[in-house]
Design an enzyme around this catalytic site. Structure first.
Site, short mmCIF file in Angstrom:
data_model
loop_
_atom_site.label_atom_id
_atom_site.label_comp_id
_atom_site.label_asym_id
_atom_site.label_seq_id
_atom_site.Cartn_x
_atom_site.Cartn_y
_atom_site.Cartn_z
N ARG A 52 -79.49 -25.23 7.71
CA ARG A 52 -79.45 -23.94 8.44
C ARG A 52 -80.81 -23.26 8.51
O ARG A 52 -80.90 -22.03 8.56
CB ARG A 52 -78.42 -22.99 7.80
CG ARG A 52 -77.03 -23.54 7.71
CD ARG A 52 -76.44 -23.85 9.08
NE ARG A 52 -75.15 -24.51 8.97
CZ ARG A 52 -74.98 -25.82 9.13
NH1 ARG A 52 -75.99 -26.62 9.42
NH2 ARG A 52 -73.78 -26.35 9.04
N SER A 84 -68.84 -20.24 10.54
CA SER A 84 -68.96 -20.09 9.08
C SER A 84 -69.75 -18.83 8.79
O SER A 84 -70.86 -18.67 9.28
CB SER A 84 -69.70 -21.28 8.48
OG SER A 84 -69.00 -22.45 8.77
N GLU A 108 -74.48 -16.63 6.70
CA GLU A 108 -75.11 -17.64 7.58
C GLU A 108 -75.58 -17.06 8.92
O GLU A 108 -76.73 -17.29 9.31
CB GLU A 108 -74.14 -18.81 7.82
CG GLU A 108 -74.80 -19.87 8.69
CD GLU A 108 -73.90 -21.04 9.04
OE1 GLU A 108 -73.31 -21.64 8.14
OE2 GLU A 108 -73.81 -21.34 10.24
#
Ligand SMILES: Cc1cc2nc3c(=O)[nH]c(=O)nc-3n(C[C@H](O)[C@H](O)[C@H](O)COP(=O)(O)OP(=O)(O)OC[C@H]3O[C@@H](n4cnc5c(N)ncnc54)[C@H](O)[C@@H]3O)c2cc1C
Length: 340
Positions: A165, A240, A333
């Site tokens: 990420r 998410s 996230e």
């Protein structure tokens, strides 16, 4: 170049929160990019680049700046030699259309990432991944407009510093510097080999599937995802909401002693934050209008939150519950558009 004024960020992002952006410009051809940055500079305003807003959250105060929406389209096969393929797409292409194109041609390498919402241009930013594949395995290079030098240049995969990420596009001193114009991926004619990622493997076993062609893997992934993940057109979410937690080998021992389930993925140890949330009994619970999905605990669905403040309150409560119970601090996230 079409410039719109005072556009709610809630309409540009899948979490559907956030006040007005002062200006929004749709980037429909490459010349628009330079012109749009010049417009922002002229007004002394910051720029924020968006694709489909599937990983981005707006603040209640909005954004006193210029949002550029990547609408550059087009897919091109750059090279097809033997089993090797180089496939290039413009950054505003819908990621899943790009995957579909590849799968239809029998190209393997991104099929397990089918149905991830968003644009191709955003794929390297947070190094998207799903069901055992990640963008870093396929990306070859990207063309990007460098807003400091006001020119487009090629950035090779290794220079993107793609991690979980994370990339130069969203982290470190160059975060926000580039507008990704196109992305080229390296694919192979062929197919994935079992064993697959757990939930895909379960589907394969339950349905006695034996065809692992990119097209059929894509079909199975779409089925598996549809059973678990919200459709952003129907339910507001940013996918998410928390990152998974990576552990060193020493930390694994301690975690296991505490009864924490530790996964191995891409050679690394990780605690699935969704598992922690589920173990804490939060699945299906609603905090300030934000619901912990009852199908996938890592996903927060905006059921009735009125504001970013509601989301922030929900986030704080969930983080505290998990920290009190497991002593892991969850990290968000999705990225946030700054107020200025
Ligand atoms: C239901 C759901 C399921 C999801 N499942 C997954 C999943 O399985 N795996 C996964 O990895 N992610 C998943 N996501 C997150 C999301 O799909 C990805 O992060 C996707 O890449 C976001 O694309 P976007 O175009 O919407 O990016 P945006 O949200 O518009 O932007 C994300 C970030 O990238 C930057 N950016 C976007 N385009 C450009 C560009 N052209 N140049 C420079 N910077 C740019 C933005 O500034 C921002 O920082 C999911 C999201 C949802 C809503």
């Amino acid at each position: 170049m079409k410039i719109r004024e005072n556009i709610p960020i809630s309409t540009l992002t899948t979490m559907r929160l956030g006040g007005n952006a002062r200006f929004v410009i749709d980037i429909e051809n490459v010349d628009d990019i330079k012109e749009a940055y010049a417009f922002a500079e002229d007004k002394n305003l910051p720029v924020y680049v968006l694709g489909k807003g599937a990983n981005t959250i707006g603040h209640d105060e909005g954004f006193d700046g210029v949002i550029l929406i990547n609408k550059l389209r087009g897919i091109e096969i750059l090279k097809e030699e033997g089993d090797e393929i180089l496939l290039k797409g413009m950054g505003g292409e819908v990621w899943d259309d790009f995957v579909d194109f590849a799968c239809e041609k029998g190209y393997s390498g991104i099929e397990a990432m089918s149905a991830i919402p968003g644009t191709l241009g955003a794929a390297p930013v947070q190094n998207i991944g799903a069901y055992g594949q990640e963008a870093a395995q396929a990306i070859e290079e990207a063309e990007a407009f460098d807003s400091l030098l006001s020119e487009i240049h090629v950035i090779k995969k290794d220079d993107m510093k793609l991690e979980y990420r994370k990339s130069i596009f969203n982290s470190g001193e160059d975060a926000g510097r580039y507008f990704i114009v196109s992305v080229t991926v390296r694919l192979k004619r062929g197919e994935l080999k079992p064993p697959f990622y757990t939930s895909l493997q379960r589907y394969v076993d339950e349905h006695n599937e034996t065809d692992f062609s990119p097209k059929n893997i894509r079909r199975m992934i779409k089925k598996v995802r549809a059973n678990k993940l919200p459709d952003p057109d129907v339910e507001a979410s940013a996918g998410s909401f928390f990152k998974n937690i990576y552990l060193s080998d020493e930390e694994v021992e301690k975690a296991k002693k505490e009864g924490i389930l530790v996964w191995r993925e891409h050679g690394k140890n990780l605690v699935n934050s969704g598992w922690l949330i589920e173990e804490a009994g939060l699945k299906g619970k609603v905090f300030h209008g934000m619901k912990v999905s009852d199908k996938a605990a890592l996903i927060l669905i905006n059921e009735s939150a009125k504001s970013y403040a509601d989301l922030a309150a929900a986030r704080a409560e969930i983080i505290k519950i998990i920290e009190d119970k497991f002593s892991y601090k969850l990290e968000q996230e999705p990225v946030e558009i700054p107020e200025r």
